[in-house]
Scaffold this motif. Sequence first.
Motif, PDB file in Angstrom:
ATOM      1  N   PRO A 114      83.775  50.353   3.293  1.00 39.79           N
ATOM      2  CA  PRO A 114      85.048  50.026   3.951  1.00 39.79           C
ATOM      3  C   PRO A 114      84.868  49.768   5.449  1.00 39.79           C
ATOM      4  O   PRO A 114      85.564  48.924   6.024  1.00 39.79           O
ATOM      5  N   PHE A 115      83.927  50.466   6.061  1.00 38.86           N
ATOM      6  CA  PHE A 115      83.711  50.276   7.495  1.00 38.86           C
ATOM      7  C   PHE A 115      82.985  48.956   7.771  1.00 38.86           C
ATOM      8  O   PHE A 115      83.203  48.328   8.803  1.00 38.86           O
ATOM      9  N   THR A 116      82.141  48.550   6.825  1.00 35.67           N
ATOM     10  CA  THR A 116      81.523  47.223   6.943  1.00 35.67           C
ATOM     11  C   THR A 116      82.603  46.154   6.837  1.00 35.67           C
ATOM     12  O   THR A 116      82.624  45.192   7.611  1.00 35.67           O
ATOM     13  N   ALA A 117      83.538  46.336   5.894  1.00 34.66           N
ATOM     14  CA  ALA A 117      84.639  45.373   5.740  1.00 34.66           C
ATOM     15  C   ALA A 117      85.513  45.356   6.993  1.00 34.66           C
ATOM     16  O   ALA A 117      85.953  44.293   7.445  1.00 34.66           O
ATOM     17  N   ARG A 150      84.551  46.027  10.053  1.00 36.35           N
ATOM     18  CA  ARG A 150      83.807  45.402  11.151  1.00 36.35           C
ATOM     19  C   ARG A 150      83.635  43.896  10.969  1.00 36.35           C
ATOM     20  O   ARG A 150      83.795  43.129  11.909  1.00 36.35           O
ATOM     21  N   THR A 151      83.338  43.488   9.717  1.00 35.71           N
ATOM     22  CA  THR A 151      82.957  42.087   9.521  1.00 35.71           C
ATOM     23  C   THR A 151      84.114  41.190   9.081  1.00 35.71           C
ATOM     24  O   THR A 151      84.047  39.988   9.250  1.00 35.71           O
ATOM     25  N   THR A 152      85.161  41.763   8.494  1.00 37.44           N
ATOM     26  CA  THR A 152      86.258  40.937   7.982  1.00 37.44           C
ATOM     27  C   THR A 152      87.558  41.181   8.741  1.00 37.44           C
ATOM     28  O   THR A 152      88.172  40.254   9.278  1.00 37.44           O
ATOM     29  N   VAL A 153      87.989  42.440   8.781  1.00 40.82           N
ATOM     30  CA  VAL A 153      89.342  42.733   9.256  1.00 40.82           C
ATOM     31  C   VAL A 153      89.467  42.593  10.772  1.00 40.82           C
ATOM     32  O   VAL A 153      90.359  41.887  11.270  1.00 40.82           O
ATOM     33  N   LEU A 154      88.580  43.235  11.518  1.00 39.66           N
ATOM     34  CA  LEU A 154      88.710  43.188  12.979  1.00 39.66           C
ATOM     35  C   LEU A 154      88.540  41.751  13.520  1.00 39.66           C
ATOM     36  O   LEU A 154      89.328  41.336  14.387  1.00 39.66           O
ATOM     37  N   TRP A 158     101.402  44.369  -3.518  1.00 38.44           N
ATOM     38  CA  TRP A 158     100.068  44.433  -2.908  1.00 38.44           C
ATOM     39  C   TRP A 158      99.094  43.628  -3.767  1.00 38.44           C
ATOM     40  O   TRP A 158      99.188  43.637  -4.987  1.00 38.44           O
ATOM     41  N   GLU A 159      98.145  43.004  -3.118  1.00 37.58           N
ATOM     42  CA  GLU A 159      97.146  42.209  -3.820  1.00 37.58           C
ATOM     43  C   GLU A 159      95.764  42.655  -3.384  1.00 37.58           C
ATOM     44  O   GLU A 159      95.525  42.854  -2.186  1.00 37.58           O
ATOM     45  N   ARG A 160      94.859  42.813  -4.354  1.00 38.80           N
ATOM     46  CA  ARG A 160      93.498  43.246  -4.038  1.00 38.80           C
ATOM     47  C   ARG A 160      92.692  42.058  -3.527  1.00 38.80           C
ATOM     48  O   ARG A 160      92.726  40.977  -4.113  1.00 38.80           O
ATOM     49  N   GLU A 161      91.969  42.259  -2.450  1.00 41.05           N
ATOM     50  CA  GLU A 161      91.150  41.186  -1.884  1.00 41.05           C
ATOM     51  C   GLU A 161      89.730  41.709  -1.714  1.00 41.05           C
ATOM     52  O   GLU A 161      89.520  42.680  -0.980  1.00 41.05           O
ATOM     53  N   PRO A 162      88.753  41.103  -2.398  1.00 41.07           N
ATOM     54  CA  PRO A 162      87.385  41.594  -2.229  1.00 41.07           C
ATOM     55  C   PRO A 162      86.907  41.370  -0.791  1.00 41.07           C
ATOM     56  O   PRO A 162      87.257  40.364  -0.174  1.00 41.07           O
ATOM     57  N   ALA A 163      86.137  42.331  -0.275  1.00 36.35           N
ATOM     58  CA  ALA A 163      85.563  42.189   1.073  1.00 36.35           C
ATOM     59  C   ALA A 163      84.170  42.778   1.012  1.00 36.35           C
ATOM     60  O   ALA A 163      83.993  43.983   1.076  1.00 36.35           O
ATOM     61  N   GLY A 164      83.156  41.922   0.848  1.00 33.62           N
ATOM     62  CA  GLY A 164      81.784  42.399   0.685  1.00 33.62           C
ATOM     63  C   GLY A 164      81.691  43.229  -0.580  1.00 33.62           C
ATOM     64  O   GLY A 164      82.159  42.835  -1.636  1.00 33.62           O
ATOM     65  N   ARG A 165      81.110  44.430  -0.435  1.00 35.85           N
ATOM     66  CA  ARG A 165      80.976  45.318  -1.603  1.00 35.85           C
ATOM     67  C   ARG A 165      82.205  46.218  -1.734  1.00 35.85           C
ATOM     68  O   ARG A 165      82.245  47.112  -2.566  1.00 35.85           O
ATOM     69  N   SER A 166      83.185  45.981  -0.866  1.00 34.63           N
ATOM     70  CA  SER A 166      84.378  46.812  -0.860  1.00 34.63           C
ATOM     71  C   SER A 166      85.588  45.949  -1.252  1.00 34.63           C
ATOM     72  O   SER A 166      85.438  44.794  -1.631  1.00 34.63           O
ATOM     73  N   ALA A 167      86.770  46.512  -1.178  1.00 34.74           N
ATOM     74  CA  ALA A 167      87.989  45.744  -1.421  1.00 34.74           C
ATOM     75  C   ALA A 167      89.064  46.275  -0.509  1.00 34.74           C
ATOM     76  O   ALA A 167      89.060  47.449  -0.140  1.00 34.74           O
ATOM     77  N   LEU A 168      89.978  45.384  -0.126  1.00 32.19           N
ATOM     78  CA  LEU A 168      91.121  45.860   0.634  1.00 32.19           C
ATOM     79  C   LEU A 168      92.368  45.280  -0.001  1.00 32.19           C
ATOM     80  O   LEU A 168      92.290  44.439  -0.896  1.00 32.19           O
ATOM     81  N   TYR A 169      93.516  45.731   0.452  1.00 39.09           N
ATOM     82  CA  TYR A 169      94.777  45.318  -0.153  1.00 39.09           C
ATOM     83  C   TYR A 169      95.652  44.679   0.905  1.00 39.09           C
ATOM     84  O   TYR A 169      95.712  45.156   2.048  1.00 39.09           O
ATOM     85  N   ARG A 170      96.314  43.575   0.496  1.00 43.77           N
ATOM     86  CA  ARG A 170      97.207  42.881   1.413  1.00 43.77           C
ATOM     87  C   ARG A 170      98.490  42.553   0.672  1.00 43.77           C
ATOM     88  O   ARG A 170      98.485  42.404  -0.552  1.00 43.77           O
ATOM     89  N   VAL A 171      99.585  42.406   1.408  1.00 42.98           N
ATOM     90  CA  VAL A 171     100.837  42.019   0.765  1.00 42.98           C
ATOM     91  C   VAL A 171     100.685  40.573   0.310  1.00 42.98           C
ATOM     92  O   VAL A 171     100.141  39.736   1.045  1.00 42.98           O
ATOM     93  N   ARG A 172     101.121  40.296  -0.935  1.00 41.06           N
ATOM     94  CA  ARG A 172     101.007  38.932  -1.460  1.00 41.06           C
ATOM     95  C   ARG A 172     101.698  37.946  -0.525  1.00 41.06           C
ATOM     96  O   ARG A 172     102.753  38.251   0.019  1.00 41.06           O
TER      97      ARG A 172
END
Lengths: 279, 129
Positions: A83-86, A88-92, A256-270
Amino acid sequence: MSLGAREFDFVRDLVRTESAIVLDAGKEYLVESRLLPLARAAGHPDVTSYVAEVALRRQPRSRTAVVEALTTNETSWFRDNDPFTALRTTVLPALAETRTRRSIRIWCAACSTGQEPYSVAMTVLDSPLLAGFDVTIVATDLSEEVLAKGRRGEYSQLEVNRGLPASLLVRHFTREGLSWRISPQLRSRVDFKQLNLLRPYTSLGRFDIVFMRNVLIYFDQATKQDILRRVRQVTAPDGYLFLGAAEMTRGLDDKWEREPAGRSALYRVREEDRSCVPW
Amino acid sequence: MRALVVDDSRAMRRIVGGVLASSGFEVLQAGDGREALDVLETQPEPPQLACVDWNMPVMDGLTFITRVRRRSEWRGITLMMVTTESEQERIVRALAAGAHEYLTKPFEADDLRQKLAFLGLLPDVPVEA
């Protein structure tokens, strides 16, 4: 249903025999919170019936699981890494681009003794894209006891051994006697507040990122649904939600919708549900 | 993957080696830094990881790490100091000498596995189920 006295005594004796750790009277809440995931996984409605079965069946494996659940630290730095990789590399990077007001708000719900919010704070500080951004991290927990420890920002050698890279330890902490104290710079980034997740959160404000990992597992279906709906109300329409690896929104709150992020996943509002949330 | 465990205590070599073996490593052992350099010299390919104690007779862990870092053919070895020394100044010295990670004894098996995961030498280890 709260833990029965006979069941608590059984667990206390078992843990004392197996690990020499003494669970004083009044630690029923600890036993309940640590054993609930095991109880649910074994198909029991509550901890009392689970413990009663463990006591009756005398299976060494279940007994070991009970002892481990009560003697293992349940929090660590950069827990599960991915989750911390996601983050650092995707969310921020995404937020650095879209937040033109250069302000980002992050909520760590059920922050325990502070390892998660401080791990987030270290990730933010080390992100060059966020230089000049005003980043607020709000860390909440039900227990004043764990919040007090988080506010102190003081950790034992055993605690810093758990998942904190040595380079970050020497950069962000100072050795004081046998403990390590977090730097004032990191400490000032995190605002610790007491909050019961069953009560309203709107007073916390709105967030771009919510960490709510390994929290929903403690609640029944209706409460999970209610929490996810209310988290959605305090999350920016294009914001991000992190859940534990064993948790999901499907079947609970399908906005909420699941969104893959690397080896992790995060959730976003559709996308189609975003416009109805004013932000 | 292969790992070299360098410690003058046979018990510690067994503990560290046991965690590494259970994580899928083939484990080599040495009782001090000098012996560890000899082991490395005899390997056709260097191991991916070396877990090194600080205080050892003949050659200590810091000297071993410094020597390994001088050899370009051993550049691919990830070096982790595993020691009872927990002073901040020691950790800074070890990292400056070329250690990638630092783990203080006593530790739990998961602490070592988490360090390995962070270094990209293991799949991530959830702390609890």
